[in-house]
Design a protein around this motif. Structure first.
Motif, PDB file in Angstrom:
ATOM      1  N   GLU A   1       0.807  -1.212   0.000  1.00 16.09           N
ATOM      2  CA  GLU A   1       0.000   0.000   0.000  1.00 16.09           C
ATOM      3  C   GLU A   1       0.841   1.263   0.000  1.00 16.09           C
ATOM      4  O   GLU A   1       0.342   2.348  -0.251  1.00 16.09           O
ATOM      5  CB  GLU A   1      -0.924   0.035   1.228  1.00 16.09           C
ATOM      6  CG  GLU A   1      -1.868  -1.147   1.337  1.00 16.09           C
ATOM      7  CD  GLU A   1      -1.282  -2.206   2.241  1.00 16.09           C
ATOM      8  OE1 GLU A   1      -1.696  -2.330   3.401  1.00 16.09           O
ATOM      9  OE2 GLU A   1      -0.378  -2.915   1.761  1.00 16.09           O
TER      10      GLU A   1
ATOM     11  N   SER B   1       3.471   6.072   3.801  1.00 12.63           N
ATOM     12  CA  SER B   1       4.520   7.095   3.749  1.00 12.63           C
ATOM     13  C   SER B   1       5.141   7.322   5.123  1.00 12.63           C
ATOM     14  O   SER B   1       6.260   7.799   5.220  1.00 12.63           O
ATOM     15  CB  SER B   1       3.933   8.411   3.223  1.00 12.63           C
ATOM     16  OG  SER B   1       2.883   8.859   4.058  1.00 12.63           O
TER      17      SER B   1
ATOM     18  N   GLU C   1       7.984  11.266   6.569  1.00 12.99           N
ATOM     19  CA  GLU C   1       7.949  10.714   5.213  1.00 12.99           C
ATOM     20  C   GLU C   1       9.332  10.397   4.660  1.00 12.99           C
ATOM     21  O   GLU C   1       9.460   9.664   3.688  1.00 12.99           O
ATOM     22  CB  GLU C   1       7.217  11.687   4.279  1.00 12.99           C
ATOM     23  CG  GLU C   1       5.730  11.832   4.611  1.00 12.99           C
ATOM     24  CD  GLU C   1       4.993  12.680   3.605  1.00 12.99           C
ATOM     25  OE1 GLU C   1       5.658  13.192   2.673  1.00 12.99           O
ATOM     26  OE2 GLU C   1       3.767  12.823   3.730  1.00 12.99           O
TER      27      GLU C   1
ATOM     28  N   TRP D   1      -4.119  -1.448   4.293  1.00 18.41           N
ATOM     29  CA  TRP D   1      -4.550  -0.074   4.087  1.00 18.41           C
ATOM     30  C   TRP D   1      -4.518   0.758   5.357  1.00 18.41           C
ATOM     31  O   TRP D   1      -3.697   1.642   5.500  1.00 18.41           O
ATOM     32  CB  TRP D   1      -5.923  -0.008   3.400  1.00 18.41           C
ATOM     33  CG  TRP D   1      -5.892  -0.655   2.060  1.00 18.41           C
ATOM     34  CD1 TRP D   1      -6.427  -1.872   1.709  1.00 18.41           C
ATOM     35  CD2 TRP D   1      -5.216  -0.178   0.888  1.00 18.41           C
ATOM     36  NE1 TRP D   1      -6.148  -2.177   0.395  1.00 18.41           N
ATOM     37  CE2 TRP D   1      -5.406  -1.152  -0.142  1.00 18.41           C
ATOM     38  CE3 TRP D   1      -4.476   0.969   0.593  1.00 18.41           C
ATOM     39  CZ2 TRP D   1      -4.876  -1.007  -1.407  1.00 18.41           C
ATOM     40  CZ3 TRP D   1      -3.953   1.124  -0.687  1.00 18.41           C
ATOM     41  CH2 TRP D   1      -4.156   0.136  -1.660  1.00 18.41           C
ATOM     42  N   ASN D   2      -5.411   0.501   6.300  1.00 17.82           N
ATOM     43  CA  ASN D   2      -5.465   1.316   7.511  1.00 17.82           C
ATOM     44  C   ASN D   2      -4.661   0.690   8.638  1.00 17.82           C
ATOM     45  O   ASN D   2      -4.291  -0.489   8.587  1.00 17.82           O
ATOM     46  CB  ASN D   2      -6.923   1.497   7.950  1.00 17.82           C
ATOM     47  CG  ASN D   2      -7.721   2.319   6.957  1.00 17.82           C
ATOM     48  OD1 ASN D   2      -7.434   3.484   6.725  1.00 17.82           O
ATOM     49  ND2 ASN D   2      -8.720   1.694   6.343  1.00 17.82           N
TER      50      ASN D   2
ATOM     51  N   TYR E   1     -13.851   1.469  -0.866  1.00 16.97           N
ATOM     52  CA  TYR E   1     -13.757   0.835  -2.182  1.00 16.97           C
ATOM     53  C   TYR E   1     -15.136   0.640  -2.809  1.00 16.97           C
ATOM     54  O   TYR E   1     -15.323   0.881  -4.011  1.00 16.97           O
ATOM     55  CB  TYR E   1     -13.057  -0.508  -2.030  1.00 16.97           C
ATOM     56  CG  TYR E   1     -12.798  -1.251  -3.320  1.00 16.97           C
ATOM     57  CD1 TYR E   1     -11.665  -0.978  -4.090  1.00 16.97           C
ATOM     58  CD2 TYR E   1     -13.668  -2.236  -3.759  1.00 16.97           C
ATOM     59  CE1 TYR E   1     -11.425  -1.672  -5.270  1.00 16.97           C
ATOM     60  CE2 TYR E   1     -13.438  -2.936  -4.935  1.00 16.97           C
ATOM     61  CZ  TYR E   1     -12.316  -2.649  -5.691  1.00 16.97           C
ATOM     62  OH  TYR E   1     -12.084  -3.342  -6.848  1.00 16.97           O
TER      63      TYR E   1
ATOM     64  N   LEU F   1     -11.298   7.165   0.121  1.00 14.62           N
ATOM     65  CA  LEU F   1      -9.907   7.162   0.566  1.00 14.62           C
ATOM     66  C   LEU F   1      -9.754   6.434   1.890  1.00 14.62           C
ATOM     67  O   LEU F   1     -10.705   6.314   2.668  1.00 14.62           O
ATOM     68  CB  LEU F   1      -9.402   8.598   0.718  1.00 14.62           C
ATOM     69  CG  LEU F   1      -9.540   9.493  -0.512  1.00 14.62           C
ATOM     70  CD1 LEU F   1      -9.068  10.894  -0.193  1.00 14.62           C
ATOM     71  CD2 LEU F   1      -8.790   8.905  -1.702  1.00 14.62           C
ATOM     72  N   ASP F   2      -8.525   5.978   2.164  1.00 18.52           N
ATOM     73  CA  ASP F   2      -8.243   5.322   3.432  1.00 18.52           C
ATOM     74  C   ASP F   2      -7.780   6.349   4.458  1.00 18.52           C
ATOM     75  O   ASP F   2      -7.864   7.565   4.230  1.00 18.52           O
ATOM     76  CB  ASP F   2      -7.214   4.197   3.250  1.00 18.52           C
ATOM     77  CG  ASP F   2      -5.808   4.705   2.959  1.00 18.52           C
ATOM     78  OD1 ASP F   2      -5.604   5.929   2.824  1.00 18.52           O
ATOM     79  OD2 ASP F   2      -4.886   3.875   2.860  1.00 18.52           O
TER      80      ASP F   2
ATOM     81  N   PHE G   1      -4.927   7.307   5.234  1.00 17.70           N
ATOM     82  CA  PHE G   1      -3.778   8.100   4.811  1.00 17.70           C
ATOM     83  C   PHE G   1      -4.030   8.879   3.525  1.00 17.70           C
ATOM     84  O   PHE G   1      -3.100   9.385   2.905  1.00 17.70           O
ATOM     85  CB  PHE G   1      -2.563   7.195   4.651  1.00 17.70           C
ATOM     86  CG  PHE G   1      -2.221   6.440   5.904  1.00 17.70           C
ATOM     87  CD1 PHE G   1      -1.511   7.039   6.926  1.00 17.70           C
ATOM     88  CD2 PHE G   1      -2.647   5.131   6.077  1.00 17.70           C
ATOM     89  CE1 PHE G   1      -1.210   6.351   8.093  1.00 17.70           C
ATOM     90  CE2 PHE G   1      -2.354   4.432   7.239  1.00 17.70           C
ATOM     91  CZ  PHE G   1      -1.632   5.039   8.250  1.00 17.70           C
ATOM     92  N   GLY G   2      -5.304   8.942   3.095  1.00 17.25           N
ATOM     93  CA  GLY G   2      -5.637   9.700   1.900  1.00 17.25           C
ATOM     94  C   GLY G   2      -5.383   8.964   0.604  1.00 17.25           C
ATOM     95  O   GLY G   2      -5.362   9.576  -0.462  1.00 17.25           O
ATOM     96  N   ARG G   3      -5.200   7.648   0.679  1.00 19.03           N
ATOM     97  CA  ARG G   3      -4.968   6.861  -0.531  1.00 19.03           C
ATOM     98  C   ARG G   3      -6.264   6.170  -0.949  1.00 19.03           C
ATOM     99  O   ARG G   3      -7.154   5.943  -0.126  1.00 19.03           O
ATOM    100  CB  ARG G   3      -3.889   5.816  -0.273  1.00 19.03           C
ATOM    101  CG  ARG G   3      -2.571   6.401   0.194  1.00 19.03           C
ATOM    102  CD  ARG G   3      -1.681   5.325   0.780  1.00 19.03           C
ATOM    103  NE  ARG G   3      -2.346   4.613   1.866  1.00 19.03           N
ATOM    104  CZ  ARG G   3      -1.821   3.602   2.532  1.00 19.03           C
ATOM    105  NH1 ARG G   3      -0.611   3.162   2.212  1.00 19.03           N
ATOM    106  NH2 ARG G   3      -2.481   3.017   3.507  1.00 19.03           N
ATOM    107  N   ARG G   4      -6.359   5.810  -2.210  1.00 18.90           N
ATOM    108  CA  ARG G   4      -7.544   5.133  -2.721  1.00 18.90           C
ATOM    109  C   ARG G   4      -7.295   3.619  -2.698  1.00 18.90           C
ATOM    110  O   ARG G   4      -6.452   3.120  -3.455  1.00 18.90           O
ATOM    111  CB  ARG G   4      -7.838   5.596  -4.145  1.00 18.90           C
ATOM    112  CG  ARG G   4      -9.219   5.189  -4.657  1.00 18.90           C
ATOM    113  CD  ARG G   4      -9.553   5.930  -5.939  1.00 18.90           C
ATOM    114  NE  ARG G   4      -9.590   7.375  -5.739  1.00 18.90           N
ATOM    115  CZ  ARG G   4     -10.652   8.035  -5.250  1.00 18.90           C
ATOM    116  NH1 ARG G   4     -11.738   7.372  -4.905  1.00 18.90           N
ATOM    117  NH2 ARG G   4     -10.594   9.355  -5.131  1.00 18.90           N
TER     118      ARG G   4
END
Length: 467
Positions: free
Chosen positions: A64, A67, A145, A243-244, A273, A281-282, A284-287
């Motif tokens: 995933e 960062s 990061e 993811w999370n 999803y 988004l999860d 962390f702001g990711r899809r």
């Protein structure tokens, strides 16, 4: 010499570390300071003259692509004079922009199980799921990061008992939910609890530290069933994701760490999803690229469950039956699942057969033998480096053709038989059943299951736990 960036960090006093004679903030609170030299963590956590430093530059990142990486440092359990159910940390650390320090605490319940971990930042009071006198503390050091982590100089805590209603117990059965499982892989990488992933490894990952076991531990386990292959496996939770990392979706909204508006049992990644929850988004702001709620190591995924691709599975969160899982050394009926320097199984005779016919077995299978007028035992050996008083539990699958007097014979390393415990294996399957508590010397002790029972019945050797 440490990298020059450290000189640009601002030393932040996250809290006044306890000093002798300073009165606690809460009436009756107990205070203690953890010893940074006594804890254990991964190789990226380094003790320096400046304090405990987190340098995760060489950590293998999950697919995933988190960062910001987190390193865990676990202190030994300690016993307090009075039970506590609430704690507040006081931490002195050097923390840069994008870095962080969190403190996890758990408590052992009267039945010997550990509660889930609860997390606080400095000065924040957090309620534990249970009250107890034996507590354990874990540090979570968060890097920025660029892979640069904080330095911790001191960790102090105060704990007290507020009383009142504790989180409701799931007394009848542990919680089970249908979630999407993905294969973790990452052979050679390091899990959140410090385990180095090997080929065909066996463990699970859940998207919350609340149910993360210690390195090599079995405090928090899941039972995963794959209906397409009619296979089930019990395995320990050794990693966080997918993811999370703060999505304990198996908990009710009243105690769920994040995403409290989601239905209990629905992972946030699945909601993002499928339903565009949180804007798709999860944390962390990711899809999310899948609705995954659990990751499985290769051995669990391929060998134990027979999965060939990511798919839906039924997951039982075994510690939710009583707020925790007892922690101890587990010896499985399959030596491939054992650390044989600590414990292993040995079979006598040719009648013992591996089976998965009856659901509820520990690990990937169980051993079964027909009754006969001969002992020919299955022997569970376990090694104790020092003498101690230990409780022994046994796990079996229950069925109507099982023996009602299956004999578990407990013998110490000196060859002295301590007990012959006869159990009814037609009932109480798919759980730990306590055989008893005895004093054992250092060395190789054993628990034997004899097949000397009534002909026409069967005995099951599945697993034992020594705690």
């Amino acid at each position: 010499m440490r990298a020059s960036w450290r000189s640009t960090l601002m030393a932040v006093m996250l809290g006044a570390v306890f000093a002798e004679g300073v009165e606690a903030a809460e009436p009756g609170a107990q205070r203690w300071t953890e010893n940074l030299s006594a804890g254990t963590g991964t190789s990226e956590l380094v003790g320096t003259r400046d304090g405990l430093l987190y340098e995760p530059n060489a950590v293998m990142r999950r697919p995933e692509g988190l960062s910001r990486l987190t390193g865990l440092f676990e202190f030994p359990a300690r016993t307090l004079e009075q039970p506590v159910d609430t704690f507040r940390p006081r931490v002195q650390a050097t923390v840069g922009l994008g870095q962080g320090v969190e403190v996890d605490v758990r408590v052992r319940t009267p039945g010997g199980a550990w509660s889930e971990w609860r997390t606080a930042t400095e000065g924040e009071a957090v309620r534990l799921p249970r009250s107890g006198t034996e507590v354990q503390v874990r540090l979570a050091l968060i890097a920025d990061e660029r892979g640069r982590g904080p330095v911790v100089q001191e960790v102090g805590l105060e704990g007290w008992r507020e009383g009142g209603t504790e989180e409701a117990l799931q007394t009848l059965a542990p919680l089970t939910y249908r979630v999407y499982a993905t294969r973790e892989g990452l052979v050679g990488g390091t899990t959140a609890n410090g385990h180095v992933i090997k080929t065909n490894d066996r463990f699970a990952a859940l998207p919350s530290r609340r149910g993360l076991a210690s390195k090599g531990g079995s405090e928090y386990q899941v039972r995963v069933c794959y209906s397409k292959k009619a296979k089930c496996v019990t395995t320990s939770v050794w990693d966080t994701g997918p993811w999370n990392t703060k999505d304990d979706y198996w908990n009710p909204s009243s105690v769920r760490e994040m995403w409290k508006t989601l239905p209990q049992g629905k992972p946030e990644a699945q909601a993002a999803y499928q339903d565009n929850f949180n804007g798709g988004l999860d944390q962390f702001g990711r899809r999310p690229g899948s609705p995954a709620g659990i990751d499985l190591a290769d051995g669990t995924f391929w060998l134990d469950l027979g999965m060939t691709d990511n798919d839906w599975v039924d997951v039982t969160y075994l510690w939710t039956s009583d707020g925790g899982s007892s922690t101890g050394l587990v010896i499985d009926s399959n030596n491939a699942n054992n650390d044989q320097s600590k414990g292993y199984i040995q079979l006598t005779g040719t009648s013992w057969a591996s089976s998965t016919n009856v659901a509820g077995y520990y690990g990937s299978s169980y051993l079964v033998s027909p009754g006969a007028a001969v002992s020919e035992p299955a022997t569970f050996w376990f090694y104790l480096p020092a003498a101690g008083t230990k409780t022994v539990d046994a796990w079996w699958t229950a069925a109507s053709d099982r023996s009602t007097a299956a004999p578990f014979i407990v013998t110490n390393a000196s060859g002295t038989q301590l007990a012959n415990v006869k159990v009814n294996q037609t009932v109480n399957g798919a759980r730990w059943n306590t055989l008893g508590t005895w004093s054992f010397p250092a060395g190789w002790n054993k628990v034997q299951l004899s097949r000397w029972v009534t002909a026409g019945t069967y005995v099951v050797a599945d697993a034992i736990q020594v705690r």
